[in-house]
Design an enzyme around this catalytic site. Structure first.
Site, PDB file in Angstrom:
ATOM      1  N   ALA A  11      43.274  39.445  42.536  1.00 47.08           N
ATOM      2  CA  ALA A  11      43.205  39.074  43.953  1.00 47.08           C
ATOM      3  C   ALA A  11      44.112  38.131  44.391  1.00 47.08           C
ATOM      4  O   ALA A  11      45.135  37.606  43.951  1.00 47.08           O
ATOM      5  CB  ALA A  11      41.775  38.193  43.863  1.00 47.08           C
ATOM      6  N   ASP A  12      44.103  37.911  45.971  1.00 48.92           N
ATOM      7  CA  ASP A  12      44.848  37.161  46.601  1.00 48.92           C
ATOM      8  C   ASP A  12      44.287  36.468  47.947  1.00 48.92           C
ATOM      9  O   ASP A  12      43.524  37.440  48.539  1.00 48.92           O
ATOM     10  CB  ASP A  12      46.310  37.746  46.889  1.00 48.92           C
ATOM     11  N   THR A  13      44.416  35.405  48.174  1.00 46.29           N
ATOM     12  CA  THR A  13      43.919  34.787  49.533  1.00 46.29           C
ATOM     13  C   THR A  13      44.853  34.576  50.650  1.00 46.29           C
ATOM     14  O   THR A  13      45.791  33.615  49.992  1.00 46.29           O
ATOM     15  CB  THR A  13      42.961  33.439  48.982  1.00 46.29           C
ATOM     16  N   GLY A  56      41.736  39.569  49.188  1.00 50.24           N
ATOM     17  CA  GLY A  56      41.919  40.895  48.775  1.00 50.24           C
ATOM     18  C   GLY A  56      41.534  40.876  47.219  1.00 50.24           C
ATOM     19  O   GLY A  56      42.382  40.040  46.484  1.00 50.24           O
TER      20      GLY A  56
END
Length: 191
Positions: free
Chosen positions: A74-76, A111
């Protein structure tokens, strides 16, 4: 009783918040880490950036996944209008970021990429967040006390600044923490 198929879940994140949120779903998982340079093409939309980065974080694991493994990456990102706010590199940068978010609405977009040996599924969640007008003293105190240098946009919603500064939120609270657990749950069920 198990909610999920019998996967060997792997979380590729050193974020204690993501680990805590995944535990809250009742998932047993291991943590595996690989260094990835988080660089993305400039032509991506703000919604595409965290998905691209989540997929990028999954790539180094592709040839290592066993038959029953399900990798979660995940990435924010935090976006003010069309401007993406990364993690602050210094006190001054963090102060500037929070000052720019003060009194305005911004978006937090996470994501997520689910990967197995033969399948990949990516998705994102978007949350609108509004800060009150923050005073310089409030920003100063928060950065000194909480050192948010590992957080996109220089803040954690679950920390002091979220408690005193956020006037409204539209969308997933957990997404702002770094993992949209409700959407993750649905996507694992369908995976």
């Amino acid at each position: 009783m198990k909610w999920f198929p019998e996967y060997n879940f792997i979380l590729a994140s050193k974020s204690p918040r993501r680990q805590q949120l995944l535990k809250s779903l009742g998932i047993d998982f291991s943590v595996r880490l690989k260094e990835v340079e988080e660089v993305y093409p400039e032509n991506l939309t703000k919604e595409e950036i965290p998905v691209y980065l989540a997929e990028l974080k999954a790539k180094p694991f592709k040839n290592e996944l066993a038959k029953n493994d399900l990798l979660i990456t995940a990435d924010t990102v935090v976006c003010l209008e069309e401007h993406v706010l990364e993690k602050p590199a210094s006190f001054e940068e963090g102060f500037e970021m929070l000052q720019s978010l003060s009194g305005k609405q911004h978006q937090v977009i996470t994501g997520v990429c689910l990967s197995s040996q033969n399948k990949t599924k990516s998705f994102y969640a978007l949350t609108n967040v509004v800060f009150k007008k923050l005073t310089p003293d409030e920003i100063n105190y928060y950065i000194h006390a909480f050192r948010p240098f590992d957080k996109a946009g220089a803040y954690g919603i679950q920390e002091w600044i979220g408690s005193i500064g956020i006037t409204s939120i539209e969308g997933s609270f957990y997404n702002v923490m770094g993992l949209p657990v409700q959407k993750l749950y649905e996507n694992i069920q369908r995976f």
